[in-house]
Every structure is written in structure tokens, then in C-alpha cells.
Design a protein around this motif. Structure first.
Motif, PDB file in Angstrom:
ATOM      1  N   GLY A 295       0.803  -1.221   0.000  1.00 12.68           N
ATOM      2  CA  GLY A 295       0.000   0.000   0.000  1.00 12.68           C
ATOM      3  C   GLY A 295       0.831   1.264   0.000  1.00 12.68           C
ATOM      4  O   GLY A 295       0.456   2.271  -0.628  1.00 12.68           O
ATOM      5  N   SER A 296       1.971   1.235   0.692  1.00 11.67           N
ATOM      6  CA  SER A 296       2.820   2.428   0.751  1.00 11.67           C
ATOM      7  C   SER A 296       3.406   2.761  -0.612  1.00 11.67           C
ATOM      8  O   SER A 296       3.657   3.929  -0.926  1.00 11.67           O
ATOM      9  CB  SER A 296       3.953   2.227   1.770  1.00 11.67           C
ATOM     10  N   TYR A 297       3.618   1.733  -1.437  1.00  9.35           N
ATOM     11  CA  TYR A 297       4.131   1.957  -2.783  1.00  9.35           C
ATOM     12  C   TYR A 297       3.047   2.481  -3.719  1.00  9.35           C
ATOM     13  O   TYR A 297       3.323   3.275  -4.619  1.00  9.35           O
ATOM     14  CB  TYR A 297       4.670   0.646  -3.379  1.00  9.35           C
ATOM     15  N   MET A 298       1.818   2.012  -3.517  1.00 11.65           N
ATOM     16  CA  MET A 298       0.782   2.230  -4.520  1.00 11.65           C
ATOM     17  C   MET A 298      -0.087   3.464  -4.295  1.00 11.65           C
ATOM     18  O   MET A 298      -1.060   3.680  -5.024  1.00 11.65           O
ATOM     19  CB  MET A 298      -0.086   0.975  -4.635  1.00 11.65           C
ATOM     20  N   ILE A 299       0.241   4.296  -3.311  1.00  7.83           N
ATOM     21  CA  ILE A 299      -0.535   5.528  -3.133  1.00  7.83           C
ATOM     22  C   ILE A 299       0.009   6.672  -3.996  1.00  7.83           C
ATOM     23  O   ILE A 299      -0.654   7.695  -4.157  1.00  7.83           O
ATOM     24  CB  ILE A 299      -0.581   5.985  -1.661  1.00  7.83           C
ATOM     25  N   SER A 300       1.194   6.491  -4.580  1.00  9.96           N
ATOM     26  CA  SER A 300       1.800   7.579  -5.353  1.00  9.96           C
ATOM     27  C   SER A 300       0.979   8.037  -6.556  1.00  9.96           C
ATOM     28  O   SER A 300       1.019   9.222  -6.907  1.00  9.96           O
ATOM     29  CB  SER A 300       3.208   7.182  -5.806  1.00  9.96           C
ATOM     30  N   PRO A 301       0.181   7.162  -7.243  1.00 10.70           N
ATOM     31  CA  PRO A 301      -0.614   7.650  -8.379  1.00 10.70           C
ATOM     32  C   PRO A 301      -1.607   8.746  -8.020  1.00 10.70           C
ATOM     33  O   PRO A 301      -2.059   9.482  -8.909  1.00 10.70           O
ATOM     34  CB  PRO A 301      -1.331   6.390  -8.872  1.00 10.70           C
ATOM     35  N   LEU A 302      -1.948   8.878  -6.752  1.00  6.80           N
ATOM     36  CA  LEU A 302      -2.870   9.941  -6.351  1.00  6.80           C
ATOM     37  C   LEU A 302      -2.347  11.317  -6.747  1.00  6.80           C
ATOM     38  O   LEU A 302      -3.123  12.244  -7.006  1.00  6.80           O
ATOM     39  CB  LEU A 302      -3.119   9.899  -4.834  1.00  6.80           C
ATOM     40  N   ALA A 303      -1.038  11.463  -6.793  1.00  3.77           N
ATOM     41  CA  ALA A 303      -0.435  12.751  -7.128  1.00  3.77           C
ATOM     42  C   ALA A 303      -0.756  13.179  -8.554  1.00  3.77           C
ATOM     43  O   ALA A 303      -0.658  14.365  -8.894  1.00  3.77           O
ATOM     44  CB  ALA A 303       1.074  12.693  -6.926  1.00  3.77           C
ATOM     45  N   LYS A 304      -1.159  12.217  -9.416  1.00  8.91           N
ATOM     46  CA  LYS A 304      -1.468  12.545 -10.803  1.00  8.91           C
ATOM     47  C   LYS A 304      -2.903  13.023 -10.990  1.00  8.91           C
ATOM     48  O   LYS A 304      -3.287  13.418 -12.093  1.00  8.91           O
ATOM     49  CB  LYS A 304      -1.213  11.318 -11.684  1.00  8.91           C
ATOM     50  N   ILE A 305      -3.704  12.980  -9.941  1.00 13.77           N
ATOM     51  CA  ILE A 305      -5.105  13.421 -10.024  1.00 13.77           C
ATOM     52  C   ILE A 305      -5.176  14.922  -9.784  1.00 13.77           C
ATOM     53  O   ILE A 305      -4.515  15.447  -8.889  1.00 13.77           O
ATOM     54  CB  ILE A 305      -5.975  12.664  -8.993  1.00 13.77           C
ATOM     55  N   ASP A 306      -5.993  15.608 -10.574  1.00 14.06           N
ATOM     56  CA  ASP A 306      -6.189  17.049 -10.417  1.00 14.06           C
ATOM     57  C   ASP A 306      -7.138  17.293  -9.240  1.00 14.06           C
ATOM     58  O   ASP A 306      -8.355  17.178  -9.378  1.00 14.06           O
ATOM     59  CB  ASP A 306      -6.758  17.646 -11.709  1.00 14.06           C
ATOM     60  N   PHE A 307      -6.568  17.639  -8.087  1.00 13.48           N
ATOM     61  CA  PHE A 307      -7.380  17.820  -6.883  1.00 13.48           C
ATOM     62  C   PHE A 307      -8.251  19.070  -6.948  1.00 13.48           C
ATOM     63  O   PHE A 307      -9.157  19.242  -6.135  1.00 13.48           O
ATOM     64  CB  PHE A 307      -6.465  17.870  -5.653  1.00 13.48           C
ATOM     65  N   ASP A 308      -7.995  19.946  -7.888  1.00 10.88           N
ATOM     66  CA  ASP A 308      -8.809  21.154  -8.036  1.00 10.88           C
ATOM     67  C   ASP A 308     -10.017  20.939  -8.937  1.00 10.88           C
ATOM     68  O   ASP A 308     -10.889  21.804  -9.030  1.00 10.88           O
ATOM     69  CB  ASP A 308      -7.951  22.305  -8.604  1.00 10.88           C
ATOM     70  N   ASP A 309     -10.062  19.798  -9.631  1.00 11.08           N
ATOM     71  CA  ASP A 309     -11.179  19.478 -10.516  1.00 11.08           C
ATOM     72  C   ASP A 309     -12.051  18.413  -9.850  1.00 11.08           C
ATOM     73  O   ASP A 309     -11.712  17.232  -9.851  1.00 11.08           O
ATOM     74  CB  ASP A 309     -10.644  18.976 -11.863  1.00 11.08           C
ATOM     75  N   PHE A 310     -13.166  18.826  -9.288  1.00  2.47           N
ATOM     76  CA  PHE A 310     -14.007  17.902  -8.534  1.00  2.47           C
ATOM     77  C   PHE A 310     -14.651  16.842  -9.419  1.00  2.47           C
ATOM     78  O   PHE A 310     -15.046  15.783  -8.930  1.00  2.47           O
ATOM     79  CB  PHE A 310     -15.075  18.679  -7.758  1.00  2.47           C
ATOM     80  N   THR A 311     -14.782  17.109 -10.736  1.00  2.00           N
ATOM     81  CA  THR A 311     -15.341  16.091 -11.620  1.00  2.00           C
ATOM     82  C   THR A 311     -14.368  14.928 -11.796  1.00  2.00           C
ATOM     83  O   THR A 311     -14.776  13.831 -12.201  1.00  2.00           O
ATOM     84  CB  THR A 311     -15.685  16.676 -13.005  1.00  2.00           C
ATOM     85  N   GLU A 312     -13.099  15.138 -11.522  1.00  2.00           N
ATOM     86  CA  GLU A 312     -12.098  14.081 -11.547  1.00  2.00           C
ATOM     87  C   GLU A 312     -11.838  13.534 -10.150  1.00  2.00           C
ATOM     88  O   GLU A 312     -11.667  12.333  -9.949  1.00  2.00           O
ATOM     89  CB  GLU A 312     -10.781  14.604 -12.150  1.00  2.00           C
ATOM     90  N   LEU A 313     -11.820  14.424  -9.163  1.00  2.00           N
ATOM     91  CA  LEU A 313     -11.467  14.042  -7.800  1.00  2.00           C
ATOM     92  C   LEU A 313     -12.524  13.162  -7.140  1.00  2.00           C
ATOM     93  O   LEU A 313     -12.200  12.122  -6.552  1.00  2.00           O
ATOM     94  CB  LEU A 313     -11.240  15.292  -6.949  1.00  2.00           C
ATOM     95  N   ILE A 314     -13.802  13.561  -7.219  1.00  4.97           N
ATOM     96  CA  ILE A 314     -14.852  12.841  -6.487  1.00  4.97           C
ATOM     97  C   ILE A 314     -15.015  11.401  -6.981  1.00  4.97           C
ATOM     98  O   ILE A 314     -15.073  10.473  -6.159  1.00  4.97           O
ATOM     99  CB  ILE A 314     -16.188  13.610  -6.557  1.00  4.97           C
TER     100      ILE A 314
END
Length: 436
Positions: free
Chosen positions: A358-377
Motif C-alpha cells: 500500500g505504501s508503494y501504490m498511493i503515489s498515483p494519487l499525485a497525478k489526479i487534479d485535486f482542483d477538478d471535482f469532476t475528476e477528484l470525487i
């Protein structure tokens, strides 16, 4: 010989070596060897005899994983899925009253549909329609899902009470203490960049558990494979072709399709196998290997097979090619005769690797646009529902439904690719027929 293997599996292209691939393959096997015991135990509830089912489980894993190795050249192991076997045993057979022979025929038909959709590149078209944010969510959700399983298997986290569903386990229990020791030991090895850290951690913890008499030695280390003939080719095709059985075939198809797509994309992202567009090149090959394995599995006498999320353990050890899968398959083949030895690894030992992943696989979260709720939610719902429902399929389907809803509600529906509409409809069908 070594150079031929390296050339065939393209070690140089993927930046790996034979030593690394062997360690990765063994690590994957150690983290998923439990299915040799668990899958037959679950299917016994459907009336499938445990001995023959054990042989069928191993042969199905060998067949699918060898296909993945040579045809797809990917480091993914294939074996009977744990969620689908429970659906067959407890819902289709016990609750709905169908025979296991009829249920296995449904799995066969689902596998044939998979194969046809793969050959016509429908499955790859659907996979490439998935937005990057959801692919990132699949990788993260699978990692945290494995971590939660590991915490539970080791006893570090246990079931709680209503209002507080989980709680800290009994840290004074010998098996939990061994798990904590093994986890710290493994993390130190990883920090020092020791090759094979997770495999070493699993083996050392197992040996310590035996020495401290927490894990008993088996009565024998070698055994002949149980006879598979009582369940071989015992499918009831006529029973599965009745109109009332169609929803069951549809449910099996949807569950396996979504699990496979999410697992392949999540593992591929972690292994850095996706291209610049976030797609897995030649995805039809691992999908076809998966589909053909699902056709073969019910003929052998077991349920739906697919890419295993525990393959992440081998990927973290550096596995990048089909040789990792081949090594895993060879250990499964040995398990036909050395099952008592391989299944001696206790949950508090192999659970360590699942926690670390799990510690290795959380890094892809950084590629999500946290300012775009249509992608984040949609990504957020995918991750949290995978974990908190203890069901990868529920998290994925929630994401597939939430994504078009968010895009539509904000007037950005044109950002959707056509395949996402199909996935959204399949996801709705999943909740209508298959969500358990």
C-alpha cells in the motif's frame, strides 16, 4: 540459455534481470499461495470435493499464468478469484439452489464472451476509455485494499463492534508480535535497498514462527496430487442455458470483467508499463490470457480466474516481464507435489508484504487534479469504497457511475469517451444483479 531467456522476455527493454525476476516470481507466489487452501475450502460449500478442487485450483493457476508469461510477457499471475468463488458457492448454489455443475457452465459461458470481446478488441476499447484519474484510483485503491487485508490477516487490525467496525488487535499475541517484527524487519531491508526484501521478510518471519512453535510443521512435505477426475469436464450446459439463469451469467461476466480491468490497469501503472496516454500497450494480450484461463477453469472444475492483485508484491520486488509470471507458475506446479510445504507460510508472514504494498501504490494519487471535482470525487469514491466495502468491484463501479454524473452535472459531458457510457451501464447492472 540465460541470454536466450533474457532476449525472449526483453529484460533489457524493461530494465530488469533474471535474478530480480526470479525473486519477484517467488514473492508473488508466497503472497498468493494461500489460494491453494482457501479456494477449495470455499468451493466445498458448493459441493465440489476439496481434494480434486485443490488440484483444479493449482492447474488453473499454472495454465493462466503460463499464458500470461509467454503470450503477454507481463508480470501478472492468474488464479481463481476469491470473490467470484464465494458468489458461486454461497449465492448461486446455496441460496439459489443451482448445482455446482450448472454454475461452472455459467463461468464457461462468461469466459467465452470474454474471449470474443477481447478478440474483437472491445475490452481494450473500453479500457482505453477510462480516464487517467480513475486509473490512478484503481492503483491506489488496490494498494490500500491489499494493506487492509494484510493488517487483518496479521491480526494487527481486527473486527470491532457496531459503531467502530475495526480496532487494534491483541498486540500481546505471539502471531501479532511476529507480524510486527516481520513488518519492521522488512521495512528496514527495503530502506537499505536489499534485493528480495519482501521475500526475505516472509521467509524469516515464517522460520521464526516455526521456531517459536506458533506455526506447526506439517506432517509431511511431499504429497501426490488428489485425483481431479470427479470434477473434470462436469459442466451442466443445458441447465445454464435456461432463461432464468441468464442474470447469473451476466453477473459473473460483469464481476470478472470489472475486476480484471481494474487489476490490470492498477498493476500496470505501478509497474510503469502504461504509455504516455495512460494505456497499457497491447492490452489485448493479457486480457486474452485472462479470458482463455476463464474458459479453461470451469472445465477443470474451478471458478473464474483472473489477474491477481497479489502480483503487486512481485512488481515491488522488480518484476517487469513474463518471466516473473513463469517463475510463479513453476512454483504453483511444484505445489502439486509439495503443497504441505508451500502452504506452511502463515497469514502473519505473507500479510507483511500486503501491508507494505500500500505504501508503494498511493503515489498515483499525485497525478489526479485535486482542483477538478469532476475528476477528484469519482476517484475518491473508487478508493474509499474499495476499502470500506471490502470489494474492489463496488469501488470501481461507483467510480464509473459517478464520473459521467459529475461531468453531466457540470456541463462537461463531451469530455467523456464513448466506452465510459458502456462501463457506466455495466456498473449499474452490477449493482442490480451482482453487488454483494
Amino acid at each position: 540459455m540465460t541470454s536466450r531467456i533474457a532476449t525472449y522476455f526483453q529484460f533489457q527493454r524493461f530494465g530488469t534481470s533474471m535474478k530480480r525476476e526470479i525473486i519477484a516470481g517467488l514473492t508473488t507466489f508466497l503472497t498468493m499461495a494461500y489460494i491453494i487452501i482457501v479456494n477449495p475450502a470455499i468451493l466445498e460449500n458448493a459441493g465440489i470435493p476439496r481434494g480434486p478442487s485443490t488440484t483444479a485450483t493449482i492447474i488453473a493457476a499454472v495454465f493462466g499464468t503460463v499464458l500470461m508469461a509467454f503470450f503477454a510477457n507481463r508480470p501478472f499471475a492468474i488464479a481463481p478469484y476469491m470473490s467470484e468463488n464465494a458468489f458461486i458457492a454461497f449465492v448461486v448454489v446455496k441460496v439459489m439452489g443451482y448445482s455446482w455443475q450448472t454454475a461452472l457452465a455459467a463461468v464457461f459461458f462468461a469466459g467465452v464472451i470474454f474471449t470474443l470481446l477481447t478478440l474483437f478488441k472491445v475490452r481494450s476499447w473500453l479500457a482505453e476509455s477510462i480516464p487517467l484519474s480513475l486509473k490512478c484510483a484503481f492503483a491506489t485503491g488496490i494498494g490500500l485494499f491489499l494493506t487492509f487485508i494484510g493488517l487483518n490477516e496479521t491480526g494487527i487490525v481486527v473486527l470491532g463492534v457496531p459503531g467502530a467496525p475495526v480496532k487494534l488487535g491483541d498486540l500481546s499475541h505471539p502471531s501479532v508480535l511476529l507480524a510486527v517484527f516481520g513488518l519492521l524487519f522488512t521495512v528496514v531491508l527495503i530502506s537499505r535497498k536489499v534485493l528480495g526484501s519482501m521475500m526475505i521478510g516472509i521467509v524469516v518471519t515464517t522460520i521464526a514462527s516455526i521456531i517459536l512453535k506458533v506455526t506447526p510443521l506439517p506432517q509431511s512435505f511431499v504429497s501426490m496430487p488428489p485425483d481431479i477426475t470427479p470434477i473434470l469436464f462436469k459442466l451442466d450446459f443445458a441447465g445454464a442455458l435456461t432463461p432464468g439463469f441468464f442474470p447469473i451469467i451476466l453477473t459473473i461476466f460483469i464481476m470478472a470483467f470489472l475486476d480484471t480491468v481494474g487489476t490490470l490497469l492498477g498493476l500496470s501503472m505501478r509497474a510503469d508499463l502504461l504509455d504516455e496516454n495512460g494505456n497499457l500497450p497491447e492490452i489485448e494480450k493479457p486480457m486474452l490470457a485472462d479470458a482463455l484461463a476463464t474458459v479453461a477453469a470451469p472445465l477443470l472444475g474451478t471458478t473464474t480466474t483472473g489477474a491477481y492483485i497479489e502480483s503487486a508484491a512481485g512488481i515491488e520486488e522488480g518484476g517487469r516481464t513474463g518471466f516473473t509470471a513463469l517463475v510463479t507458475a513453476l512454483f504453483f506446479l511444484l505445489a502439486l507435489f509439495f503443497a504441505p510445504l508451500f502452504t506452511i507460510v502463515p497469514a502473519h508472514a505473507y500479510g507483511i508484504a500486503l501491508i507494505v504494498i500500500g505504501s508503494y501504490m498511493i503515489s498515483p494519487l499525485a497525478k489526479i487534479d485535486f482542483d477538478d471535482f469532476t475528476e477528484l470525487i469519482p476517484a475518491f469514491l473508487t478508493v474509499v469504497l474499495m476499502i470500506f466495502t471490502y470489494n474492489i468491484g463496488v469501488g470501481m463501479t461507483a467510480g464509473f457511475i459517478a464520473y459521467p454524473l459529475m461531468k453531466g452535472a457540470t456541463g462537461r459531458i463531451r469530455e467523456m469517451k464513448g466506452g465510459m457510457w458502456v462501463l457506466a451501464l455495466l456498473s449499474l447492472s452490477y449493482f442490480l444483479f451482482g453487488a454483494k
